[in-house]
Design an enzyme around this catalytic site. Structure first.
Site, PDB file in Angstrom:
ATOM      1  N   GLU A 108      14.426 -15.646   1.511  1.00 24.50           N
ATOM      2  CA  GLU A 108      15.087 -16.576   2.464  1.00 24.50           C
ATOM      3  C   GLU A 108      15.005 -18.053   2.423  1.00 24.50           C
ATOM      4  O   GLU A 108      15.263 -18.927   3.395  1.00 24.50           O
ATOM      5  CB  GLU A 108      14.922 -15.928   4.041  1.00 24.50           C
ATOM      6  CG  GLU A 108      15.975 -14.905   4.247  1.00 24.50           C
ATOM      7  CD  GLU A 108      14.727 -13.923   5.824  1.00 24.50           C
ATOM      8  OE1 GLU A 108      13.526 -14.307   6.690  1.00 24.50           O
ATOM      9  OE2 GLU A 108      15.857 -13.644   6.248  1.00 24.50           O
ATOM     10  N   ASP A 133       1.324  -1.083   0.217  1.00 31.74           N
ATOM     11  CA  ASP A 133       0.236  -0.112  -0.126  1.00 31.74           C
ATOM     12  C   ASP A 133       0.910   1.415   0.090  1.00 31.74           C
ATOM     13  O   ASP A 133       1.841   1.083   0.939  1.00 31.74           O
ATOM     14  CB  ASP A 133      -0.823  -0.336   0.854  1.00 31.74           C
ATOM     15  CG  ASP A 133      -1.978   1.144   1.275  1.00 31.74           C
ATOM     16  OD1 ASP A 133      -2.801   0.696   0.198  1.00 31.74           O
ATOM     17  OD2 ASP A 133      -1.995   2.052   2.063  1.00 31.74           O
TER      18      ASP A 133
END
Ligand code: GLC
Ligand code: CA
Length: 583
Positions: free
Chosen positions: A254, A207
């Site tokens: 990751e 956003d």
């Protein structure tokens, strides 16, 4: 670069509150979305993007988050969320959430703590608290305006009851902005992202991704006095914001599992500024709002496509096309209104797509379906907003007392705001609340207009020529028809109102005019799919007014249409290559 699922995905935006209400309280919920996953599978979408469903007082319907690690009880439980993700994945649908990290809710524990703490305390440092100006601090710290109207500062009452400091909010006073220069904030969001990734979430729509940092001194904005917050570039697009995305990109890679996807909602004044967010170690994509803000016009749409593709080429990323979302008026209404062709590129994109005025809805739906086929033919991903596939109109005549958007409330009714595109979905023509809620349920949170009856899913499902059927067919055909890696080359159709391009041996043509237009016979075009009834037979294929068609074109004939420039643009294209002007 290896292909990734998001390169050419069709992503369906779910405004959860308005999608499907399983428990009958008049508010859409997670269990409702889960019930309707077969509908999304049948539509053929690759992923859903959920508008924020975290715990929130709903001042801005979830864009004001009180707790980032739970779902709002009105939407269900964490178990409902887990079940939704599991079933979506089972159906081959990935799940994106909405990350609102520019601001939280004034009910967030940190903000509550900050209010209870003294000025200058570490708790206040996580937000933007400042002393007011004027003898008694009665004036806001600077002249910045909020995006939703009114000052971007609100004054607090200190613990001892005295009038106190001010805090900054780019949006509603219920949405205090974080101070991203405070390390607590960055660490906190790492934890939030990891939490949702551990639940199987596949990525985030970010956003106001150009927000987060403000000009450090918070000086007065020297621009025009009436500039709304959206135009004050000291409030947005500060250099440090890129650190966030480098951090989040690395975090999403990751593991365990596949890399997580990040797509940004970014409003900046030039494509150059936008490109900075798409560096190889930042966001994977940014929405391209270029098409969304154009009127129904061949040259304007072609220019928008060209500018967007130029930018994608420069950054080596794929476009994320969209014609609709929960912040703008629905395309069926926009394209049915009088088109404003004389304007240059709009300076206020949101305003350009939120006009009021009479709309011819048959025409609007027809054009919106054609526009959808245009965007589904372009290289990149496509974001559809729930109900777009039904041809739902903007509900412009909601009763005043039903409206809830802070834009409506803060402008004292001067601006309608965004409630009209958030009206609950119609599923069954003859059921209570058109099947949005079960029988005997509370009224839907926003009233639905009578026209939703004929547009309900059960009226369109399996009906040849319905808007829903056309969307399904286009989504299903898209990958077979257009090779995801094929570049776009413009074709000169001989008509200014007939936009045409090829990608490999496949073509898309869109007739923006009000009369049928014949394709050159030299193309030996074969019809694959059309957005409106089209008659085939004879030597000449004519594209009906206000419609789109996908074609297979004889390679030799297409190539003979003229030389193609290195950038993939036809030299004798009817659409002159324009400078990359700032939007
Ligand atoms: C974005 C959202 C909008 C929200 C605002 C504040 O523009 O799309 O719905 O009101 O940010 O979070
Ligand atoms: Ca509900």
């Amino acid at each position: 670069m290896d292909a990734s699922w998001w390169d050419d995905a069709v992503v369906y935006q779910v405004y959860l509150r308005s999608f499907f209400d399983a428990n009958g309280d008049g508010i859409g919920d997670l269990a409702g979305l889960r019930n309707q996953l077969p509908y999304l599978s049948a539509l053929g979408v690759d992923a859903v993007w959920l508008n924020p469903c975290y715990t929130s007082p709903q001042r801005d319907h979830g864009y004001d988050i009180a707790d980032y690690l739970t779902v709002d009880p009105s939407y269900g439980t964490m178990d409902d969320f887990r079940a939704l993700v599991a079933d979506a994945h089972e159906s081959g649908i990935r799940v994106l959430m909405d990350m609102v990290a520019n601001h939280c809710s004034d009910q967030h524990a940190w903000f509550v703590e900050a209010l209870a703490s003294a000025p200058g305390s570490p708790s206040r440092e996580r937000f933007l608290f400042r002393d007011g100006r004027g003898a008694g601090g009665e004036l806001p710290p600077n002249n910045w305006q909020s995006v939703f109207g009114g000052p971007a500062w609100s004054r607090v009452t200190e613990a001892d009851g005295s009038a106190g400091q001010w805090y900054f909010h780019a949006f509603d006073p219920g949405q205090p902005d974080f101070n991203w220069r405070n390390p607590d904030v960055a660490d906190y969001f790492d934890e939030v992202l990891r939490f949702w990734y551990s639940l199987g979430v596949d990525g985030f729509r970010i956003d106001v991704a150009h927000g987060h940092f403000k000009q450090v001194e918070l000086n007065d904005w020297p621009g025009a006095e009436d500039d709304s917050g959206g135009h004050n570039y000291d409030m947005w697009d500060q250099p440090e914001v890129h650190e966030i995305y480098r951090r989040w990109r690395a975090l999403g890679a990751e593991g365990p599992g596949e890399e997580k996807y990040l797509v940004g909602e970014i409003w900046v004044p030039s494509l150059e500024r936008l490109a900075a967010y798409l560096a190889p170690d930042e966001l994977h994509a940014a929405f391209s709002f270029e098409l969304l803000v154009q009127p129904w016009d061949a040259a304007r749409m072609a220019r928008a496509v060209r500018l967007s593709l130029d930018q994608a080429k420069r950054t080596g990323t794929r476009q994320a096309w969209t014609l609709a979302n929960h912040d703008v008026h629905r395309p069926a209404t926009r394209y049915g209104q009088q088109q404003l062709l004389e304007d240059a590129l709009p300076t206020d994109m949101i305003a350009a797509a939120r006009r009021t005025g009479e709309a011819d809805l048959d025409l609007g739906v027809r054009r919106a379906t054609a526009a959808a086929m245009l965007q589904l033919a372009l290289p990149g991903s496509v974001y559809l907003y729930q109900g777009e596939e039904l041809g739902l109109p903007e509900v412009l005549d909601l009763p005043d007392d039903a409206r809830q958007d802070p834009i409506w409330l803060r402008s004292a009714g001067a601006e309608l705001g965004r409630d009209g595109c958030r009206v609950p979905m119609p599923w069954e023509a003859d059921a209570q609340s058109f099947g949005f809620s079960p029988a005997g349920a509370a009224a839907p949170w926003l009233p639905q207009p009578p026209v939703f009856s004929e547009l309900a899913v059960d009226q369109q499902d399996g009906v040849a020529g319905s808007t829903l059927s056309r969307f399904r067919e286009a989504i299903r055909t898209r990958r077979d028809h257009f090779d995801p890696d094929a570049e776009l080359a413009w074709l000169d159709s001989g008509h200014a109102e007939l936009l045409a391009f090829t990608r490999g041996a496949s073509a898309c043509v869109v007739n923006f005019g009000d009369t049928d237009l014949a394709l050159p016979t030299s193309w030996s075009a074969e019809l694959v799919l059309a957005s409106a009834p089209i008659s085939v037979g004879g030597d000449v294929l004519a594209i009906p007014a206000n419609s789109a068609a996908w074609l297979r074109i004889d390679r030799v004939a297409a190539a003979s249409a003229g030389p193609v420039q290195a950038d993939g643009v036809h030299q004798d294209s009817p659409f002159p290559l324009l400078e990359s002007t700032a939007p």
